[in-house]
Design an enzyme around this catalytic site. Structure first.
Site, PDB file in Angstrom:
ATOM      1  CE  LYS A  72     -29.431  15.001   8.232  1.00  0.00           C
ATOM      2  NZ  LYS A  72     -28.432  14.042   7.761  1.00  0.00           N
ATOM      3  CB  SER A  76     -25.217  12.556   7.596  1.00  0.00           C
ATOM      4  OG  SER A  76     -25.927  13.760   7.454  1.00  0.00           O
TER       5      SER A  76
END
Length: 597
Positions: free
Chosen positions: A187, A381
């Site tokens: 991430k 996402s």
């Protein structure tokens, strides 16, 4: 004197009303007059700017000229023109690529489909770049029958590069401490704040993503120009290429000026041939797919936030979860709608707002309305979160998708304020009242709550994604950890179902609705695009009935201060990327690194 003032105010008010009425009348009159299409024409498209993904339903741009040209406009116009005997060919001035890799591929596919109908497509440019990188623009042009360039131009097909800023040391010099946590090592949205270079995981993901895109472009150019892939790679490694070198390398069909290209195409089209811009052609003939069973089209475009979509009257927009959810709800409740195409172009944002939209996708399916998600530049996402529950997911090979993960945090700025001689004193009731405060780091208790929140969101995301994609959680988690994928790799890994764009999504929508493959359908946008007169009415205070189910009333219009607001937003976005402002807590977000192509 009092009577004079009252009279003056009344006069001003009456003139204002007459002005607005006159403006509305002009708008209506302009929209009602539609010139005919020439009997023999060459379509023209000037790509001096990238195409817009979508124009907000509340855009007022059409009242003062044409709406910005969108990806769907070009795709629809070329589909319509492919079946129109009056259209002999297409000439495109390639000043830039149509947009991102995924957008470029969508329009490339439309050009190839146009050619497959027996029509000719010609690309022209004064130069493929002068000092900058024009690989994307040339990749687009390679889908055409012929490519011409002005003799003084050059061909800067120099490859693909991603540039990511890292500001940890700069922030430290300012006395700012980035305090971010994420799930998990891939991430990378916060790495620009917390690192000074690529981490091994960040580098691995970026190299794979860039390598996949590069391979797609090399294959596309090789196919379009009848070259071997190794020949294309060798030409790229030699670039920038002088004009004669590009001709010798078969990247160009010849060196011609604009007037020569256009004169040749008009002559080839036959006597009396006229030029007509793609947008004007679409305005005059209308879109394809306007009769038959209804397929709804809902857009989810922009960074995701809670509440209503934010749109200026002139087209700028951000994705509000409530607005998109209402549009999906409207489409699902319409008995005429047989299926829903959900166009997603979002890097993510608020977890809560993403879940609001995801729930309506789920409810639409429960109501018997199949949902086909089609991904644009990115659906990552939060954008992937609300697309994953669709019956089928379509992505372009170059779409940035996945990024199944979460981050949250803040910037601790007390060191910065100390340098300026500013001190903050705090009075707080509640052990975690200062959780979001930028004046102090997390306490151990606060860190525990942050970790619990991240774990909950990550578990929810991965569990739902595994269920939606019908794969074991363990396998899904191996593809998650916040990692981004190209659409090409996402297909291989089972995160999407097919490659393509609007046409592929429409094909799958027909199939899901159990309609014949060649069935006529009517594609209808939800919410319906307002006319300029309706937008003006909204600006003057008409706001709809505020019903939760009124999709047409869920977009808030900006004030006359819109230019200032938009300028401020741009500065804020730069600030977020450089670590000046903190993003939302619990953010499902995957900003795309700056791409040089």
């Amino acid at each position: 004197m009092k009577r004079f003032l009252i009279g003056a105010l009344a006069f001003i008010g009456a003139m204002s009303v007459l002005f607005v009425v006159g403006l509305v009348a002009l708008v209506v009159l302009a929209s009602s007059s539609r010139p005919s299409v020439p009997s023999n024409l060459v379509l023209e498209l000037d790509l001096s700017q990238p195409l817009a993904e979508n124009v907000s339903a509340d855009s007022l741009a059409g009242a003062f000229g044409e709406d910005p040209l969108t990806v769907r406009d070009v795709v629809d116009a070329l589909e319509k023109a492919g079946e129109d005997s009056r259209v002999k060919s297409l000439v495109v001035r390639v000043g830039t690529s149509p947009g991102s890799p995924a957008t470029t591929q969508e329009v490339r596919d439309a050009v190839k489909a146009f050619r497959a109908k027996g029509k000719k497509a010609i690309a022209y440019t004064d130069s493929f770049g002068e000092e900058g990188n024009a690989t994307g623009a040339y990749y687009f042009a390679s889908a055409f029958d012929e490519i011409y360039m002005q003799p003084s131009g050059s061909v800067n097909v120099i490859g693909l590069a991603f540039e990511t800023p890292f500001a940890r040391d700069a922030l430290a010099k300012l006395g700012v401490k980035p305090r971010f946590d994420k799930r998990y090592e891939f991430k990378n949205a916060v790495n620009s704040y917390t690192e000074q270079g690529y981490t091994p995981e960040h580098l691995l993901a970026t190299e794979r993503f860039a390598g996949s895109l590069y391979g797609q472009m090399v294959r596309g150019i090789a196919e379009g120009r009848g070259l071997k892939e190794e020949e294309v790679r060798a030409l790229i490694d030699r670039a920038p290429l002088l004009a004669p070198e590009a001709v010798d390398g078969k990247l160009l069909n010849g060196l011609l000026y604009r007037d020569e290209v256009y004169a040749a195409q008009k002559a080839a089209a036959g006597e009396g041939a006229e030029l007509l811009y793609v947008k004007k052609y679409l305005d005059r003939v209308g879109r394809p797919n306007t009769t038959g069973d209804t397929i709804a089209l809902v857009h989810g475009v922009g960074t995701i936030s809670r509440g209503r979509s934010d749109s200026s009257p002139f087209g700028e927009q951000a994705l509000g979860g409530d607005s998109v959810a209402a549009a999906l709800r409207k489409a699902a409740q319409d008995s005429q709608v047989k299926a829903i195409i959900f166009r997603v172009d979002s890097p993510g944002g608020s977890y809560v707002a993403s879940d609001t939209v995801r729930r309506e996708v789920q409810r639409a399916r429960e109501a018997g309305k199949p949902v086909i998600a089609t991904m644009g530049t990115y659906a990552a996402s939060g954008g992937y979160y609300f697309a994953m529950d669709a019956d089928k997911i379509v992505a372009q090979p170059g779409t940035l998708t996945g990024s199944i993960g979460v981050y949250t945090g803040k910037f601790v700025t007390n060191g910065f304020w100390e340098k300026l001689g500013v001190n903050f004193d705090t009075v707080a009731f509640g052990k975690n009242a200062t959780l979001a405060s930028t004046d102090a780091d997390y306490t151990p208790e606060q860190q525990a709550r942050v970790d619990a929140e991240l774990d909950r969101i990550y578990t929810d995301f991965t569990t739902r994604a595994a269920s939606a994609r019908k794969m074991p959680v363990e396998k899904l988690q191996g593809l998650a950890k916040g990692r981004v994928w190209t659409g090409e790799d996402a297909l291989e890994n089972g995160l999407v179902d097919a490659l393509g764009g609007y046409p592929k999504a429409l094909e799958l929508a027909r199939e899901a609705a159990k309609l014949p493959a060649d069935a006529k359908v009517r594609v209808e946008e939800y919410p319906r695009k307002k006319s300029p007169a309706e937008v003006l009415s909204s600006m003057l205070g008409e706001t709809g009935d505020n019903s939760d189910d009124d999709a047409s009333a869920t977009t808030s219009l900006s004030t006359p201060w819109a230019p200032l607001v938009e300028a401020t937003r741009v500065v804020h976005e730069v600030g977020v990327r450089m670590g000046v402002f903190a993003p939302e807590r619990g953010s499902l977000h995957a900003p795309m690194p700056q791409t040089r192509w």
